[in-house]
Design an enzyme around this catalytic site. Structure first.
Site, short mmCIF file in Angstrom:
data_model
loop_
_atom_site.label_atom_id
_atom_site.label_comp_id
_atom_site.label_asym_id
_atom_site.label_seq_id
_atom_site.Cartn_x
_atom_site.Cartn_y
_atom_site.Cartn_z
N CYS A 162 0.85 -1.19 0.00
CA CYS A 162 0.00 0.00 0.00
C CYS A 162 0.90 1.26 0.00
CB CYS A 162 -0.91 0.00 1.23
SG CYS A 162 -0.02 -0.15 2.77
N CYS A 204 3.06 1.76 3.02
CA CYS A 204 4.21 0.85 3.12
C CYS A 204 5.37 1.39 2.29
CB CYS A 204 3.81 -0.54 2.63
SG CYS A 204 2.31 -1.16 3.39
#
Lengths: 316, 79
Positions: free
Chosen positions: B10, B13
Site C-alpha cells: 500500500c 508501506c
C-alpha cells in the site's frame, strides 16, 4: 462562550449586520467549526489512548474460539477500538482465522471497523446532536453483528482461499510494549494524522450545511426522496454502495441530505452503505476470499443496511 | 544491520520504506533495508502494516507512520 465568540467575530470583528442572512450563515459556520474541531481533538485523543491497549493481536486472543453471537457482539465492539486500516485487512484476516476466530465473527469485526468509529460518531454528534450519533453507532453495531452472524450460519468457509488455512505463523507476532507516555504520544500523532486527512471535508460539510440552511429551499429534495417515497431507503443504499469514502468524506453529502429534510433512517443508511462497502476493500479481500463469498457479503450488507434504514424511518 | 519494512504494497508501506532508507543514509550506518511483501513473512512479526523490523525486533506497526526522527531513533536503539 463559543457562541459569544462566534457572534463577536461575525458582527463586531468582520462587521456584518446582525440578522442579515450572510451574517447568520457566517456566525453558524464559525461556531460549528470551532465546536466540531474541539470535539474531534478531544475524542480522537481519548479513543487513541484506548486503542493503544487493543492491538489486533490482543483482540484476536479475545475472539478466538468464541461462540457465535456473543462472539459477533464482541467483535463488532472491538472493531470500534482496534486500530485497523484496510491495507492490513489481509494479514488481519489470516491471523484471525489461524487463531480460530470463527468466520462470521471475523466478518463482524471487518464490518464494524470502517463503519463505526470515533470520527463518524463525533461528526454526527457535532452536526446533528448526540441522538443521531447514538442511533448511528447502535445501528452500525447491529448491522455488523447481524451480517456477521448470518455469514457464520451460512457456513461459507469453503469460499475462503485454501492457502489461508495453510499459513502457520505460530501466532508469534510481537506486540510493541508502550509506556503510558508513549501512548499519549501515539494519541497526539494519531489525532494530528486524522485531522490532517479530514479537516477539509469537515470544513466543507459545515460550510455547505450553512449555505444550504440559509439559501436552498427546504423541500428541494424531499419532493423526490421524502416521506412519500417508499423506495427512498433502497434508493439511498443503491446509490451509496458503489460510492466509497471514509466517514469524514461522506459527511458533507450527509449534512446536505439531512438539512433538506430527508428521513434520518434514509440518510444514515446511505452513510453506512458508503463507508461499509468499498471496491478497494473488496479488491484487497479478494486475496483471501473467493468471489461468491464477496458477493454474499455485499448482498447481506445491502439487505441489512436497508432493513435498519426502514426500521429507523418507522420509529422516528 | 538488518532492517525489514513489512507491507503488502500500500502507499503507506512505500512511504515507510523511503523513511527507513532516508534514516539509514542520514545515520551513515551500514544496513540492509529489505522490503517484505510476502504475507507469511510479514505475519511472523505483526498483523498491522506497515511494519518496521530492526535486527529481528518489531519497532513499529500500523498507522500513523512514525516521523523520520523517530525512525532514526528506532534504528539507533538496535545498533
Amino acid at each position: 462562550m463559543l457562541k459569544a465568540f462566534a457572534s463577536y467575530m461575525t458582527y463586531e470583528f468582520i462587521g456584518l449586520d446582525q440578522g442579515s442572512r450572510i451574517g447568520d450563515v457566517l456566525n453558524f459556520f464559525i461556531y460549528d467549526t470551532i465546536k466540531i474541531f474541539l470535539l474531534l481533538t478531544v475524542i480522537i485523543h481519548a479513543v487513541s489512548i484506548i486503542r493503544s491497549y487493543f492491538p489486533p493481536e490482543k483482540t484476536r486472543k479475545i475472539l478466538a474460539h468464541k461462540r457465535e453471537f456473543i462472539g459477533n457482539i464482541l467483535a463488532a465492539l472491538l472493531g470500534v477500538v482496534t486500530p485497523f486500516c484496510s491495507c492490513s485487512a489481509v494479514p488481519l484476516f489470516i491471523g484471525f482465522v489461524e487463531a480460530g476466530v470463527p468466520l462470521g465473527v471475523t466478518f463482524s469485526f471487518l464490518i464494524s471497523s470502517p463503519m463505526v468509529n470515533e470520527v463518524a460518531v463525533v461528526l454526527l454528534w457535532g452536526l446533528f446532536g448526540w441522538k443521531i450519533a447514538a442511533i448511528y453507532m447502535v445501528t452500525g453495531l447491529l448491522v455488523a453483528v447481524l451480517a456477521g452472524f448470518v455469514i457464520g450460519k451460512l457456513k461459507l468457509e469453503k469460499w475462503v482461499e485454501e492457502y489461508v488455512y495453510q499459513i502457520k505463523t505460530g501466532q508469534g507476532q510481537q506486540v510493541l510494549t508502550q509506556t503510558f507516555r508513549q501512548r499519549l504520544q501515539y494519541a497526539r500523532w494519531n489525532t494530528a494524522d486524522i485531522l490532517k486527512r479530514i479537516w477539509l471535508y469537515v470544513v466543507l460539510a459545515i460550510g455547505l450545511g450553512g449555505f444550504i440552511h440559509g439559501y436552498v429551499p427546504q423541500d428541494f429534495l424531499v419532493r423526490y426522496a421524502g416521506n412519500g417515497n417508499p423506495f427512498a431507503v433502497p434508493m439511498a443504499v443503491a446509490l451509496g454502495v458503489p460510492l466509497y469514502s471514509n466517514a469524514a468524506g461522506v459527511i458533507p453529502i450527509v449534512y446536505a441530505l439531512m438539512e433538506k429534510g430527508l428521513n434520518t433512517g434514509t440518510v444514515l443508511a446511505f452513510m453506512m452503505a458508503v463507508t461499509a462497502l468499498s471496491l478497494p476493500e473488496m479488491i484487497i479481500l479478494r486475496k483471501v476470499l473467493k468471489i461468491p463469498l464477496l458477493i454474499v457479503f455485499a448482498g447481506i450488507m445491502t439487505v441489512t443496511i436497508t432493513a435498519v434504514g426502514y426500521l429507523f424511518n418507522a420509529i422516528l | 544491520m538488518e532492517i525489514k519494512v513489512l507491507g503488502p504494497g500500500c502507499a503507506n508501506c512505500h512511504t515507510m520504506e523511503q523513511l527507513a532508507k532516508t534514516a539509514v543514509a542520514a545515520l551513515g550506518i551500514e544496513a540492509r533495508v529489505e522490503k517484505i511483501s510476502d504475507i507469511q513473512e510479514i505475519m511472523k512479526y505483526t498483523m498491522s502494516t506497515p511494519g518496521l523490523v530492526v535486527n529481528g525486533k518489531l519497532k513499529h506497526a500500523g498507522k500513523p507512520l512514525p516521523s523520520i526522527e523517530k525512525v532514526k531513533a528506532m534504528i539507533k536503539e538496535e545498533a
